[in-house]
Scaffold this active site. Structure first.
Site, PDB file in Angstrom:
ATOM      1  N   ASP A 249     -12.642   3.317   3.163  1.00  0.00           N
ATOM      2  CA  ASP A 249     -11.987   2.743   1.890  1.00  0.00           C
ATOM      3  C   ASP A 249     -12.972   1.352   1.728  1.00  0.00           C
ATOM      4  O   ASP A 249     -13.413   1.188   0.833  1.00  0.00           O
ATOM      5  CB  ASP A 249     -10.657   2.300   2.363  1.00  0.00           C
ATOM      6  CG  ASP A 249      -9.787   1.382   1.540  1.00  0.00           C
ATOM      7  OD1 ASP A 249     -10.166   1.609   0.229  1.00  0.00           O
ATOM      8  OD2 ASP A 249      -9.184   0.475   1.731  1.00  0.00           O
TER       9      ASP A 249
ATOM     10  N   GLU B  93       1.263   1.069  -1.220  1.00  0.00           N
ATOM     11  CA  GLU B  93       0.882  -0.336  -1.492  1.00  0.00           C
ATOM     12  C   GLU B  93       0.939  -0.693  -2.979  1.00  0.00           C
ATOM     13  O   GLU B  93       1.514  -1.712  -3.486  1.00  0.00           O
ATOM     14  CB  GLU B  93      -0.386  -0.791  -0.904  1.00  0.00           C
ATOM     15  CG  GLU B  93      -0.761  -2.198  -0.991  1.00  0.00           C
ATOM     16  CD  GLU B  93      -1.036  -2.711   0.098  1.00  0.00           C
ATOM     17  OE1 GLU B  93      -1.981  -2.434   1.227  1.00  0.00           O
ATOM     18  OE2 GLU B  93      -0.449  -3.702   0.433  1.00  0.00           O
ATOM     19  N   ASP B  94       0.330   0.150  -3.859  1.00  0.00           N
ATOM     20  CA  ASP B  94       0.026  -0.138  -5.098  1.00  0.00           C
ATOM     21  C   ASP B  94       0.864   0.529  -6.312  1.00  0.00           C
ATOM     22  O   ASP B  94       0.779  -0.047  -7.408  1.00  0.00           O
ATOM     23  CB  ASP B  94      -1.434   0.192  -5.507  1.00  0.00           C
ATOM     24  CG  ASP B  94      -2.403  -0.586  -4.661  1.00  0.00           C
ATOM     25  OD1 ASP B  94      -2.034  -1.395  -3.870  1.00  0.00           O
ATOM     26  OD2 ASP B  94      -3.902  -0.217  -4.671  1.00  0.00           O
TER      27      ASP B  94
ATOM     28  N   HIS C 168      -3.983   7.059   0.154  1.00  0.00           N
ATOM     29  CA  HIS C 168      -4.034   5.857   0.900  1.00  0.00           C
ATOM     30  C   HIS C 168      -3.448   4.397   0.044  1.00  0.00           C
ATOM     31  O   HIS C 168      -3.216   3.615   0.991  1.00  0.00           O
ATOM     32  CB  HIS C 168      -5.203   5.402   1.542  1.00  0.00           C
ATOM     33  CG  HIS C 168      -6.424   4.923   0.727  1.00  0.00           C
ATOM     34  ND1 HIS C 168      -7.331   5.607   0.141  1.00  0.00           N
ATOM     35  CD2 HIS C 168      -6.671   3.509   0.703  1.00  0.00           C
ATOM     36  CE1 HIS C 168      -8.193   4.821  -0.443  1.00  0.00           C
ATOM     37  NE2 HIS C 168      -7.746   3.659  -0.284  1.00  0.00           N
TER      38      HIS C 168
ATOM     39  N   HIS D 114     -11.578   5.835  -6.857  1.00  0.00           N
ATOM     40  CA  HIS D 114     -11.847   5.272  -5.611  1.00  0.00           C
ATOM     41  C   HIS D 114     -11.218   6.384  -4.715  1.00  0.00           C
ATOM     42  O   HIS D 114     -11.977   6.488  -3.665  1.00  0.00           O
ATOM     43  CB  HIS D 114     -11.119   3.947  -5.644  1.00  0.00           C
ATOM     44  CG  HIS D 114     -10.703   3.288  -4.441  1.00  0.00           C
ATOM     45  ND1 HIS D 114     -11.719   2.978  -3.586  1.00  0.00           N
ATOM     46  CD2 HIS D 114      -9.639   3.091  -3.556  1.00  0.00           C
ATOM     47  CE1 HIS D 114     -11.293   2.453  -2.359  1.00  0.00           C
ATOM     48  NE2 HIS D 114      -9.724   2.534  -2.522  1.00  0.00           N
TER      49      HIS D 114
HETATM   50 MN    MN Z   1      -8.151   1.905  -1.240  1.00  0.00          MN
END
Ligand code: MN
Length: 521
Positions: free
Chosen positions: A138, A76-77, A72, A48
């Site tokens: 995205d 967050e992840d 990006h 991705h």
């Molecule tokens: Mn993404």
């Protein structure tokens, strides 16, 4: 599909060693950070990130934007910290990654009443156009791999794409991304309508293709015969979602839609545009009242082209769109095309030439005199489609608002200063459970929120729920929170509330209520 760092680098026009190293480092960092994560498709998560980076590179963005594209989702992840990114990749890339992360918290609630505020919030939160573009790209990639997303999530995401992302792309003049987003989301949001559109166009598809190709060749020949040499021609079939809107307004009669098929002629300069128009009108009869000169009169989102509709003797009606290379690039990439152009001119790196936030560049009228001439023919068709609020208004109101509010703050002094001064760094938008928007200063509490709704609600607050969780009355609200106020008749403001309240409105009301209670006691 897994693009390698080398694949991404090949899109750079003339990559330096530093460019290669940065992109490779970001790529390897992302690989490690997302190790073990997979997409719904089962592919490694890196696929991705690599796809997003590749699209950014393809659009012409520079090394830092591309690297931010690779990183990006890392904050967050994964367990990656901001400090790590700052240390390895610098302040600017961190800023972009943070921006994208922040945008992720702008959530869609499924109520139409939210949409306009959400679009506004979305644009304002992004602060830097590159953040917004990374987020749009995205989403584009998420939509491209949408078939793997669990069904219960599909509808919400598709709606969000249709209601927030695509209109934002449109208003920034990013025609290509908008069309892709819409056409990918459409079948999920309106399956029956999609089917109906398909039933209408499927029988026409084959003839449409061959007709278009034939006419394109004819135009090429005519232009060459008239001495034109430097031009390109493309064919385009209207996107299904945009066609759906038009069909609804034309009694579902495809024969009443004149721009289902179009041919684009792309030339070097404006003079050539008018020359092409002359050649075409000499050869085919133009339909009356269908000539639209968006070169003399730009559309509010910056779009420029000449459109004319002609009847071809084989009883085909089609639109011909004539524009220059620059106009074409702008129609495809909108506001981003200016940046790409600037980057290209400077060779590399990301330009921060402008001190103004990017959205102010959309609104020349606020910054220099801007005369809106009446168009040759009212540009009704396309305009109607997406100007939801007031068709009379030439500049999207919400962007105007964003820019005006910005203009009224201090004059900008350079990029980082500008960010600090950005008024969105001290205003937040929160929602009532019904979807109304309340804008408050940063750190406002449920008390401020309650008084902003109504002083009677404020005066009887007994508790608050934020995003369905009970919270203390001193809780700082955040962008996008849904706030529900619980009231009790017996509740009264206390001195403590004065500390919780950030707005003068709330403080005034609390003081008045405390004084009134003291008097009556
Ligand atoms: Mn993404």
């Amino acid at each position: 599909m897994m693009y390698t760092a080398e694949d991404i680098i090949t899109y750079l026009p003339s990559p330096t060693q530093a460019d290669r190293e940065l992109i490779t480092a970001a790529y390897e960092f992302a690989r490690e950070a997302h190790e073990g994560h997979t997409r719904y498709s089962g592919e490694p998560y890196l696929s991705h990130l690599a796809s997003v980076a590749k699209m950014l590179a393809e659009m012409g963005f520079g090394t830092r934007t591309i690297s931010a594209g690779l990183l990006h989702d890392s904050i967050e992840d994964t367990g990656v910290t901001e400090n790590e990114i700052r240390k390895l990749f610098g302040e600017e890339i961190l800023f972009l990654v943070q921006g994208v992360t922040k945008l992720g918290s702008v959530r869609y609630y499924g109520s139409d009443r939210h949409n306009e505020s959400l679009r506004k919030l979305f644009v304002a939160t992004s602060q830097d156009i590159r953040v917004l573009i990374i987020k749009l790209v995205d989403r584009l990639h998420n939509m491209q791999t949408f078939a793997h997303v669990p069904a219960h999530k599909q509808k919400r995401i598709a709606r969000e794409t249709l209601e927030i992302y695509a209109p934002v792309a449109h208003r920034l003049g990013m025609g290509r991304i908008r069309k892709d987003l819409e056409d990918m989301a459409f079948p999920y949001v309106y399956p029956d309508e999609y089917k109906r559109v398909q039933e209408i166009i499927t029988p026409l598809a084959k003839k449409a293709d061959t007709d278009l190709e034939k006419i394109r060749k004819t135009i090429q020949r005519k232009l060459v015969e008239d001495g034109m040499r430097d031009f390109k021609t493309h064919t385009r079939i209207k996107g299904t979602y945009s066609l759906y809107h038009k069909l609804r307004r034309r009694d579902w009669d495809i024969d009443k839609i004149y721009d289902y098929l179009a041919i684009r002629v792309i030339v070097k300069n404006v003079e050539d545009c008018y020359q092409v128009l002359g050649i075409i009108h000499k050869f085919w009869r133009p339909m009356p009242n269908r000539l639209k000169d968006y070169i003399a009169n730009k559309k509010p989102n910056g779009y420029q082209s000449i459109h004319t509709t002609v009847c071809i003797p084989t009883d085909t009606i089609l639109e011909i769109q004539i524009r220059t290379d620059d106009m074409h690039r702008e129609a495809e990439f909108g506001i981003a095309s200016h940046m790409i152009y600037k980057e290209a001119q400077q060779g590399r790196g990301v330009s921060k030439a402008s001190n103004k936030p990017w959205f102010t560049s959309l609104i020349p009228s606020l910054f220099r005199p801007f005369a809106w001439r009446t168009t040759l023919q009212a540009p009704r068709e396309e305009e109607e489609l997406f100007s939801e609020r007031s068709p009379k208004e030439k500049i999207p109101h919400w962007i105007q608002e964003v820019a005006e509010a910005h203009k009224s703050t201090k004059a900008p002094h350079g990029f980082m200063e500008d960010l600090k001064n950005d008024f969105f760094s001290y205003r937040i938008f929160v929602f009532t459970p019904e979807g109304d928007v309340v804008d408050l200063p940063v750190d406002a509490s449920p008390i401020d929120f309650a008084y902003a709704i109504h002083s009677e609600i404020g005066n009887h607050v007994s508790g608050a729920r934020v995003n369905n969780k009970l919270v203390g009355l001193d809780t700082g609200l955040k962008n996008g929170d849904i706030v529900e106020i619980l009231t009790k008749d017996s509740s009264r403001p206390t001195q403590k509330w004065m500390e919780y309240a950030k707005t003068t409105l709330a403080q005034r009301k609390i003081r008045a209520s405390i004084e009134a209670t003291a008097k009556s006691a």
